[in-house]
Structures are given as C-alpha cells and as structure tokens.
Write a protein that holds these residues in place. Structure first.
Motif, PDB file in Angstrom:
ATOM      1  N   ARG A 117       0.831  -1.199   0.000  1.00  0.00           N
ATOM      2  CA  ARG A 117       0.000   0.000   0.000  1.00  0.00           C
ATOM      3  C   ARG A 117       0.872   1.257   0.000  1.00  0.00           C
ATOM      4  N   LYS A 118       1.905   1.257   0.830  1.00  0.00           N
ATOM      5  CA  LYS A 118       2.798   2.421   0.885  1.00  0.00           C
ATOM      6  C   LYS A 118       3.530   2.617  -0.436  1.00  0.00           C
ATOM      7  N   LYS A 119       3.889   1.523  -1.067  1.00  0.00           N
ATOM      8  CA  LYS A 119       4.533   1.603  -2.387  1.00  0.00           C
ATOM      9  C   LYS A 119       3.577   2.231  -3.404  1.00  0.00           C
ATOM     10  N   ALA A 120       2.305   1.817  -3.345  1.00  0.00           N
ATOM     11  CA  ALA A 120       1.296   2.364  -4.258  1.00  0.00           C
ATOM     12  C   ALA A 120       1.073   3.853  -3.997  1.00  0.00           C
ATOM     13  N   ILE A 121       1.085   4.253  -2.725  1.00  0.00           N
ATOM     14  CA  ILE A 121       0.910   5.664  -2.373  1.00  0.00           C
ATOM     15  C   ILE A 121       2.039   6.506  -2.961  1.00  0.00           C
ATOM     16  N   LYS A 122       3.270   6.026  -2.840  1.00  0.00           N
ATOM     17  CA  LYS A 122       4.422   6.759  -3.390  1.00  0.00           C
ATOM     18  C   LYS A 122       4.331   6.833  -4.915  1.00  0.00           C
ATOM     19  N   GLN A 123       3.856   5.762  -5.528  1.00  0.00           N
ATOM     20  CA  GLN A 123       3.716   5.764  -6.980  1.00  0.00           C
ATOM     21  C   GLN A 123       2.667   6.786  -7.427  1.00  0.00           C
ATOM     22  N   LEU A 124       1.559   6.866  -6.693  1.00  0.00           N
ATOM     23  CA  LEU A 124       0.527   7.847  -7.032  1.00  0.00           C
ATOM     24  C   LEU A 124       1.039   9.272  -6.856  1.00  0.00           C
ATOM     25  N   GLU A 125       1.862   9.483  -5.825  1.00  0.00           N
ATOM     26  CA  GLU A 125       2.443  10.806  -5.618  1.00  0.00           C
ATOM     27  C   GLU A 125       3.357  11.184  -6.793  1.00  0.00           C
ATOM     28  N   ARG A 126       4.170  10.228  -7.255  1.00  0.00           N
ATOM     29  CA  ARG A 126       5.058  10.487  -8.396  1.00  0.00           C
ATOM     30  C   ARG A 126       4.244  10.792  -9.655  1.00  0.00           C
ATOM     31  N   LEU A 127       3.200   9.992  -9.891  1.00  0.00           N
ATOM     32  CA  LEU A 127       2.352  10.218 -11.070  1.00  0.00           C
ATOM     33  C   LEU A 127       1.701  11.595 -11.032  1.00  0.00           C
ATOM     34  N   SER A 128       1.248  11.991  -9.853  1.00  0.00           N
ATOM     35  CA  SER A 128       0.598  13.287  -9.702  1.00  0.00           C
ATOM     36  C   SER A 128       1.544  14.420 -10.081  1.00  0.00           C
ATOM     37  N   LYS A 129       2.776  14.319  -9.603  1.00  0.00           N
ATOM     38  CA  LYS A 129       3.759  15.371  -9.894  1.00  0.00           C
ATOM     39  C   LYS A 129       4.165  15.369 -11.366  1.00  0.00           C
ATOM     40  N   GLU A 130       4.413  14.171 -11.912  1.00  0.00           N
ATOM     41  CA  GLU A 130       4.862  14.059 -13.303  1.00  0.00           C
ATOM     42  C   GLU A 130       3.800  14.531 -14.299  1.00  0.00           C
ATOM     43  N   LYS A 131       2.532  14.217 -14.012  1.00  0.00           N
ATOM     44  CA  LYS A 131       1.455  14.490 -14.970  1.00  0.00           C
ATOM     45  C   LYS A 131       0.550  15.648 -14.564  1.00  0.00           C
ATOM     46  N   ASN A 132       0.833  16.282 -13.409  1.00  0.00           N
ATOM     47  CA  ASN A 132      -0.088  17.269 -12.844  1.00  0.00           C
ATOM     48  C   ASN A 132      -1.491  16.676 -12.794  1.00  0.00           C
ATOM     49  N   GLN A 133      -1.548  15.450 -12.259  1.00  0.00           N
ATOM     50  CA  GLN A 133      -2.781  14.659 -12.285  1.00  0.00           C
ATOM     51  C   GLN A 133      -3.224  14.317 -10.862  1.00  0.00           C
TER      52      GLN A 133
END
Length: 238
Positions: free
Chosen positions: A154-170
């Motif tokens: 779950r923590k790995k998924a949270i970090k991945q979502l944070e990275r996606l948000s920053k990379e894509k402004n999503q």
C-alpha cells in the motif's frame, strides 16, 4: 439503435440516508414510476429506495434481477431480454451512480452490443463531488479504486501515485473499505512528502459531510474520525 426495443436507464441513488429529492432531480422519480423491471445489487435496499422516492408504487409488481458477485453469468446474460420485447429496464446503483465504482458496467456493455439505447440519469457521484471540492486539477485526474491491503504494498502504491501526480499534474483519487480508513490516513501521513496535498472527503451530501484539503505536514496535526464512514481520498503533488 432499434426504436422497437426498450431503454436501459442508469438510475442513481442517494449517497446516504437523506431524502432522495434533496440530491436527485425529479426526472429520476418520473423514470422509476414508469418502470417495473430493475437490475439491482441488493434487493432489500433497492426496494427501500424505490419505496422512498415513489411511495405509491406497487412493491409486489416489481421485478428485480440481482447483480452481485454471486450472480450466475449465464443468468445475467438474460437480464436485458425484456428490452428486446420493447420493455425498458432500470440499472439501479447501491449508492451514487451506476457503473462508476459500482457494479453494472457489464450490463451497459451488453446493452450496447444488443443495440439497446442507454440513458444515464443525473445523480450524485462521490468521486466527482469530492474532485469538485478538492481544489485540485479538475482537467486531469485518475480514479484508482482500492489500494493494496498489505502495508508495504500500500505504501509503495501511495508513493507511486504521488510520483504520477507530480509528473502528470494529475490528481489521484482512491477509496478504502470504511473500517480501514483510519489506517489509510495514517499511512498517507507517514508516506507522502510533507508538501504533498491530500483531500479527505467524507459523508458527501449528508449532514455530517466533511471535506478538507491540507498539506501532509498540516494533516499530521489534524484529527478527524473516519471510522466506518464512506471516504474519498485525493492526492496532488505540485
């Protein structure tokens, strides 16, 4: 579309125990009054909702087809047979709108395959309402359903979502089983970077509604009781 066939109406319901016409347009009531056949996830709650929005409708006359994880696949394939005879059917959500974080997409797909007209009716979607109220990028967002149950995954998924948000402004939207909300919020506080923003939207449209957007460093000093309450979580990292 074949005009001789019935219509599949996608019927929204309330997000909680409030009066239907406080959050649903009158057109939903009118459609329900005209229908006899409904595809539902839970018969008891479906009957309760139908009775509440159309008190004079005959309950014994209702024909309900059950659509849950135990539904027989071959039987489900027959649920739209009445439409072929010119009879319209309603696909009724358990909470919110059908086929969005809710069973029913397969029924809608089947309707398109059979040339049956699909009519979505207006109603509350907790995902969209939370996004509207978050202050995040409404031009680019993603709904991710449930995150993994196991803590490290779950923590790995949270970090991945944070990275996606920053990379894509999503903006990254997800949900959790209500009794695990407190654990989810704790993991978000401990995993996301201090400057990341989190929106917590709880009990949307209800008198107990709570919607708050803060940076993680501020969430660490904020207390809120989310136990067994329906919550939408949204992450955004600039």
């Amino acid at each position: 579309m074949d005009s001789d066939k019935g219509v599949l109406y996608l019927i929204p319901t309330t997000l909680g125990d409030n009066e239907p016409l406080e959050v649903l347009p009158y057109s939903v009531k009118k459609v329900i009054e005209e229908l006899t056949y409904f595809i539902v996830e839970n018969e008891k709650t479906a009957r309760k909702f139908i009775k509440r929005i159309t008190p004079k409708k005959s309950q014994p006359s209702l024909q309900l087809f059950k659509l849950d994880k135990y539904a027989d696949e071959m039987e489900v394939r027959t649920y739209l047979d009445e439409c072929s005879k010119g009879v319209s059917i309603g696909l009724l959500s358990e909470a919110g709108v059908p086929a969005i974080a809710d069973p029913g997409a397969e029924i809608v797909k089947m309707a398109h395959e059979k040339g049956i007209r699909v009519v979505p009716l207006v109603g509350p979607s907790s995902i969209i309402l939370a996004m509207m109220a978050s202050g995040f990028n409404g031009q680019n967002f993603s709904f991710n359903g449930y995150l993994p149950i196991e803590t490290s995954e779950r923590k790995k998924a949270i970090k991945q979502l944070e990275r996606l948000s920053k990379e894509k402004n999503q903006s990254q939207i997800f949900i959790e089983t209500p009794y695990r909300n407190e654990k989810m919020l704790a993991d978000l506080k401990s995993t996301l970077t201090p400057g990341a923003k989190l929106c917590v939207a709880c009990d949307i449209t209800l008198p107990t509604e709570y919607i708050r957007t803060l940076e993680i460093k501020d969430w660490k000093h904020t207390k809120v009781d989310l136990h067994k309450r329906p919550v939408i979580f949204i992450i955004h990292k600039e």
